[in-house]
Design a protein around this motif. Sequence first.
Motif, short mmCIF file in Angstrom:
data_model
loop_
_atom_site.label_atom_id
_atom_site.label_comp_id
_atom_site.label_asym_id
_atom_site.label_seq_id
_atom_site.Cartn_x
_atom_site.Cartn_y
_atom_site.Cartn_z
N ASP A 1 37.77 44.80 22.26
CA ASP A 1 38.97 44.14 22.78
C ASP A 1 38.63 42.85 23.53
OD1 ASP A 1 41.07 46.18 22.10
OD2 ASP A 1 39.77 47.43 23.35
N HIS A 2 37.58 42.91 24.34
CA HIS A 2 37.16 41.76 25.14
C HIS A 2 35.64 41.62 25.06
CE1 HIS A 2 41.15 41.41 26.80
NE2 HIS A 2 41.10 42.59 27.40
N PRO A 3 35.13 40.90 24.07
CA PRO A 3 33.69 40.67 24.03
C PRO A 3 33.19 40.07 25.34
CG PRO A 3 34.71 39.98 21.98
CD PRO A 3 35.83 40.30 22.94
N VAL A 4 31.92 40.28 25.62
CA VAL A 4 31.34 39.81 26.88
C VAL A 4 31.66 38.34 27.12
CG1 VAL A 4 29.19 39.38 28.12
CG2 VAL A 4 29.48 41.52 26.83
N ASP A 5 32.34 38.07 28.25
CA ASP A 5 32.71 36.69 28.58
C ASP A 5 32.62 36.40 30.07
OD1 ASP A 5 34.87 38.12 29.55
OD2 ASP A 5 36.34 37.26 28.16
N GLY A 6 32.27 37.40 30.89
CA GLY A 6 32.10 37.18 32.32
C GLY A 6 33.36 37.29 33.14
N VAL A 7 34.53 37.43 32.50
CA VAL A 7 35.79 37.43 33.24
C VAL A 7 35.93 38.69 34.11
CG1 VAL A 7 38.31 37.51 33.02
CG2 VAL A 7 36.97 35.95 31.58
N ASP A 8 35.67 39.85 33.54
CA ASP A 8 35.80 41.08 34.32
C ASP A 8 34.68 41.22 35.35
OD1 ASP A 8 38.07 41.68 32.90
OD2 ASP A 8 37.08 43.06 31.53
N VAL A 9 33.50 40.73 35.02
CA VAL A 9 32.40 40.74 35.99
C VAL A 9 32.77 39.89 37.20
CG1 VAL A 9 30.00 40.07 36.40
CG2 VAL A 9 30.63 41.20 34.25
N ALA A 10 33.35 38.71 36.97
CA ALA A 10 33.78 37.85 38.07
C ALA A 10 34.87 38.51 38.90
CB ALA A 10 34.26 36.51 37.53
N PHE A 11 35.78 39.21 38.23
CA PHE A 11 36.84 39.93 38.95
C PHE A 11 36.26 40.97 39.88
CE2 PHE A 11 39.60 43.86 38.52
CZ PHE A 11 40.43 43.55 39.58
N VAL A 12 35.27 41.72 39.41
CA VAL A 12 34.66 42.74 40.26
C VAL A 12 33.97 42.10 41.46
CG1 VAL A 12 32.87 44.53 40.38
CG2 VAL A 12 34.42 44.42 38.41
N ARG A 13 33.27 41.01 41.23
CA ARG A 13 32.64 40.30 42.36
C ARG A 13 33.70 39.85 43.38
NH1 ARG A 13 27.37 38.83 42.14
NH2 ARG A 13 26.25 38.76 40.14
N ASP A 14 34.78 39.28 42.89
CA ASP A 14 35.85 38.82 43.78
C ASP A 14 36.46 40.00 44.54
OD1 ASP A 14 35.45 36.24 42.88
OD2 ASP A 14 37.16 36.25 41.50
N LEU A 15 36.64 41.11 43.85
CA LEU A 15 37.23 42.29 44.49
C LEU A 15 36.33 42.84 45.58
CD1 LEU A 15 39.38 44.50 44.67
CD2 LEU A 15 38.24 45.66 42.75
N LEU A 16 35.04 42.92 45.31
CA LEU A 16 34.11 43.41 46.32
C LEU A 16 34.07 42.48 47.53
CD1 LEU A 16 31.15 44.58 44.05
CD2 LEU A 16 32.73 46.04 45.32
N ALA A 17 34.14 41.19 47.28
CA ALA A 17 34.15 40.22 48.38
C ALA A 17 35.41 40.37 49.22
CB ALA A 17 34.03 38.80 47.84
N GLU A 18 36.56 40.53 48.57
CA GLU A 18 37.82 40.68 49.29
C GLU A 18 37.82 41.95 50.12
OE1 GLU A 18 41.72 40.06 50.65
OE2 GLU A 18 40.20 38.73 49.81
N VAL A 19 37.39 43.05 49.54
CA VAL A 19 37.35 44.32 50.29
C VAL A 19 36.36 44.22 51.44
CG1 VAL A 19 36.76 46.76 50.12
CG2 VAL A 19 38.12 45.69 48.32
N GLY A 20 35.24 43.54 51.20
CA GLY A 20 34.26 43.38 52.26
C GLY A 20 34.75 42.57 53.44
N ARG A 21 35.78 41.75 53.22
CA ARG A 21 36.37 40.99 54.33
C ARG A 21 37.35 41.85 55.14
NH1 ARG A 21 35.99 36.56 50.55
NH2 ARG A 21 37.98 37.13 49.56
N ARG A 22 37.76 42.98 54.62
CA ARG A 22 38.77 43.82 55.27
C ARG A 22 38.22 45.13 55.80
NH1 ARG A 22 42.63 40.05 56.03
NH2 ARG A 22 43.14 38.97 54.08
#
Length: 304
Positions: free
Chosen positions: A116-137
């Motif tokens: 459905d979504h060949p490797v493109d880095g989009v979901d990996v970037a989302f996970v990084r952003d999510l971990l950063a956001e949670v880490g701020r809270r």
Amino acid sequence: MRLVPLLLAVLLLTAGTAALPAAAAPAPSCATGDPALLTGQLRSGGLVRRYEVHLPARRDPARPLPVLLAFHGRGEPPARLRGYTGFDAADAVVLYPEGRPTAGPQPTLAWEGTRDHPVDGVDVAFVRDLLAEVGRRVCTDPRRTVATGSSQGGGFTHTLACAAPGLLAAIAPVAGAFYRPEAGGVRECRSGPLRVVEIHGDADPVIAYTGTERSRPIPEWLAEWTARDGCGRPVDRPLPPDVTERRWAPCSRGGEVLHYLVRGGNHGWPGAPAPAVVGPGIRTTTISATAVILTFTGIPRSPA
């Protein structure tokens, strides 16, 4: 009579009880933000991505908590995965992110590293952003970030580990969909040694244990991780009536590989009250995938 409670007790004492080695990530830094501001959606890569989060009810706000990322299967709502795994009982920040919509007239949710979504880095970037956001809270320990998931979500733990070295301390796919490079999967894995536990049924009708033209054979996938982790020869331990535990040891630099083969097992989550995906085959209760994962990663249950 099947002595399931006794077997689970033995399993919990033996299934990787060592402390979780730290990933090569920043040291803990206790946040000062308001956890209530975790609204359940985040803009990343031009998309608004949703997620569910669970915090232990009796947590010390100043104590860094491990983070457990739980990725759903293709077309599966995060709430369903949350329900049958019971990960909310963990003494951790548990995140249930939502996949990306697929194209076509009947879109559903899927993950990077698949047809459905060949490797493109989009979901990996989302996970990084999510971990950063949670880490701020929330006060978290980035060195104790673990990724698990079912089916395509399990396969995404592999994609994430390979694309983001040092982000994770362990991965724990269940019935994982590990796609071949020509079918959208990982072409190059940059991960170093990592703790890995994989659970799979050898009669899985959705993600075949022996592989297909799109998905990789599970033994081949495990062999690559044991080579990457510098592991010795495997040792099998039967867990009657239908599970075999296979452990590779010793491994180098904190790596470890553990596999649970469910003989005749279906495409489900072992120990759950219902299979994760409907299909023929055994729905084993000999082991609990949730208990195995929490024990292997050293994440305790939250105080009642």
